[in-house]
Design a protein around this motif. Structure first.
Motif, mmCIF file in Angstrom:
data_model
loop_
_atom_site.group_PDB
_atom_site.id
_atom_site.type_symbol
_atom_site.label_atom_id
_atom_site.label_comp_id
_atom_site.label_asym_id
_atom_site.label_seq_id
_atom_site.Cartn_x
_atom_site.Cartn_y
_atom_site.Cartn_z
ATOM 1 N N SER A 138 0.790 -1.228 0.000
ATOM 2 C CA SER A 138 0.000 0.000 0.000
ATOM 3 C C SER A 138 0.823 1.278 0.000
ATOM 4 O O SER A 138 0.374 2.309 -0.498
ATOM 5 C CB SER A 138 -0.938 0.018 1.216
ATOM 6 O OG SER A 138 -1.808 -1.093 1.188
ATOM 7 N N THR A 139 2.029 1.234 0.583
ATOM 8 C CA THR A 139 2.839 2.450 0.696
ATOM 9 C C THR A 139 4.319 2.129 0.481
ATOM 10 O O THR A 139 4.736 0.972 0.494
ATOM 11 C CB THR A 139 2.697 3.099 2.079
ATOM 12 O OG1 THR A 139 3.305 2.242 3.063
ATOM 13 C CG2 THR A 139 1.244 3.350 2.441
ATOM 14 N N ARG A 140 5.099 3.178 0.318
ATOM 15 C CA ARG A 140 6.539 3.022 0.131
ATOM 16 C C ARG A 140 7.193 2.422 1.385
ATOM 17 O O ARG A 140 8.078 1.580 1.292
ATOM 18 C CB ARG A 140 7.168 4.378 -0.194
ATOM 19 C CG ARG A 140 8.662 4.294 -0.503
ATOM 20 C CD ARG A 140 9.222 5.620 -0.979
ATOM 21 N NE ARG A 140 10.625 5.484 -1.322
ATOM 22 C CZ ARG A 140 11.076 5.013 -2.478
ATOM 23 N NH1 ARG A 140 10.217 4.642 -3.406
ATOM 24 N NH2 ARG A 140 12.368 4.906 -2.708
ATOM 25 N N LEU A 141 6.756 2.874 2.558
ATOM 26 C CA LEU A 141 7.307 2.339 3.801
ATOM 27 C C LEU A 141 7.135 0.823 3.853
ATOM 28 O O LEU A 141 8.080 0.091 4.169
ATOM 29 C CB LEU A 141 6.619 2.990 4.999
ATOM 30 C CG LEU A 141 6.911 2.363 6.373
ATOM 31 C CD1 LEU A 141 8.389 2.461 6.703
ATOM 32 C CD2 LEU A 141 6.070 3.023 7.461
ATOM 33 N N GLN A 142 5.950 0.349 3.547
ATOM 34 C CA GLN A 142 5.702 -1.092 3.611
ATOM 35 C C GLN A 142 6.532 -1.860 2.582
ATOM 36 O O GLN A 142 7.007 -2.962 2.850
ATOM 37 C CB GLN A 142 4.208 -1.347 3.410
ATOM 38 C CG GLN A 142 3.358 -0.826 4.566
ATOM 39 C CD GLN A 142 1.933 -0.545 4.177
ATOM 40 O OE1 GLN A 142 1.427 -1.079 3.188
ATOM 41 N NE2 GLN A 142 1.255 0.309 4.932
ATOM 42 N N SER A 143 6.736 -1.264 1.409
ATOM 43 C CA SER A 143 7.578 -1.924 0.413
ATOM 44 C C SER A 143 8.997 -2.052 0.925
ATOM 45 O O SER A 143 9.667 -3.061 0.693
ATOM 46 C CB SER A 143 7.555 -1.147 -0.906
ATOM 47 O OG SER A 143 8.244 0.085 -0.809
ATOM 48 N N GLY A 144 9.453 -1.035 1.653
ATOM 49 C CA GLY A 144 10.791 -1.096 2.223
ATOM 50 C C GLY A 144 10.927 -2.180 3.271
ATOM 51 O O GLY A 144 11.952 -2.863 3.352
ATOM 52 N N LEU A 145 9.885 -2.362 4.067
ATOM 53 C CA LEU A 145 9.921 -3.409 5.099
ATOM 54 C C LEU A 145 9.978 -4.801 4.468
ATOM 55 O O LEU A 145 10.694 -5.684 4.940
ATOM 56 C CB LEU A 145 8.693 -3.285 6.001
ATOM 57 C CG LEU A 145 8.583 -1.988 6.817
ATOM 58 C CD1 LEU A 145 7.266 -1.953 7.586
ATOM 59 C CD2 LEU A 145 9.773 -1.856 7.773
#
Length: 266
Positions: A138-145
């Motif tokens: 859903s978001t860039r932060l989650q893709s990073g995780l």
């Protein structure tokens, strides 16, 4: 440089010179000369600068723009939800939107992330000969995780020198994805628990094959730098990623965004 992928999977390149775009694929095997005239304009504010930061920006813009923040390189450090984003509106449009986590074959197997609007541009820029989206988040932060979780098992960076020496052998990316997903299941569950069941969605996509216009690869890589040498000249052997491959060496054109350069076909 700008690039797109045609229906046959071939990457077509264009060089942006002022208001003109020059088709580069037809110039392969020809002798080219690139000249930097010493003029650099900030990509954002347009002011004349002596040194470029973050691939095309002046120092003040690099300091204030969200697109130049460290979280662009390390998405797991995104601080939008903390209310400290440099440009909240930009963050809404570019970070708080769907992203994809993918596997790619560049100099070897790697994991990466990209906005949904940057497929297949991101793969082209990295010189990937194969790519496979495996998660939608859903978001860039989650893709990073998710990327950090996968990076425990595979690389998250491209060896650019190896990438420019030839194409890596084809891999069965779908099989590799099936092997990797169970290894990070616990961390994916933790992300979904914190951000919602739809935060991470596993995908079953087809592998995308990319073919770069390279007539010949180099066995030894030496790179040009406009900050040290204003003229770059040689026979263009090919283009891969954001690199022009000459018989005399290579140059990363992305690095010199905002430089005023002229092109001559000899």
């Amino acid at each position: 440089m700008r690039a797109d992928l045609d229906e046959n999977g071939t990457v077509n390149y264009r060089m942006v010179l002022g208001e003109q775009e020059v088709e580069l694929n037809p110039l392969i095997s020809k002798h080219l000369t690139l000249n930097f005239n010493g003029h650099i304009d900030c990509l954002h504010c347009g002011r004349k600068i002596k040194k470029s930061y973050s691939q095309g920006y002046c120092y003040p813009c690099m300091q204030k723009l969200a697109q130049c923040d460290m979280c662009i390189m390390k998405p797991e450090t995104c601080h939008f939800e903390q209310g400290t984003c440099r440009e909240p509106e930009w963050g809404e449009s570019n970070c708080m939107i769907p992203h994809y986590v993918y596997l790619a074959n560049t100099s070897g197997l790697k994991v990466g992330i990209t906005r949904h609007t940057q497929i297949p541009t991101r793969w082209i820029d990295q010189g990937a000969t194969q790519a496979l989206p495996i998660f939608k988040v859903s978001t860039r932060l989650q893709s990073g995780l998710v990327e950090i979780a996968l990076a425990e098992f595979i690389a998250d960076k491209t060896n650019w020198r190896a990438m420019l020496k030839g194409s890596a052998e084809n891999m069965d990316l779908k099989a590799i994805a099936q092997e990797l997903k169970p290894k990070i299941a616990e961390k994916l569950a933790s992300i979904s628990l914190k951000y919602g069941e739809d935060a991470v969605i596993a995908l079953d996509e087809n592998v995308v094959d990319l073919h770069f216009p390279v007539q010949q690869y180099l066995t030894k890589i030496s790179s040009f730098n406009f900050d040290k040498t204003a003229e770059v000249s040689g026979t263009l052997l090919g283009i891969k990623g954001q690199y022009l491959i000459f018989d005399t060496g290579v140059i990363n054109m992305r690095k010199f965004t905002s430089y005023h350069v002229s092109l001559q076909v000899n």
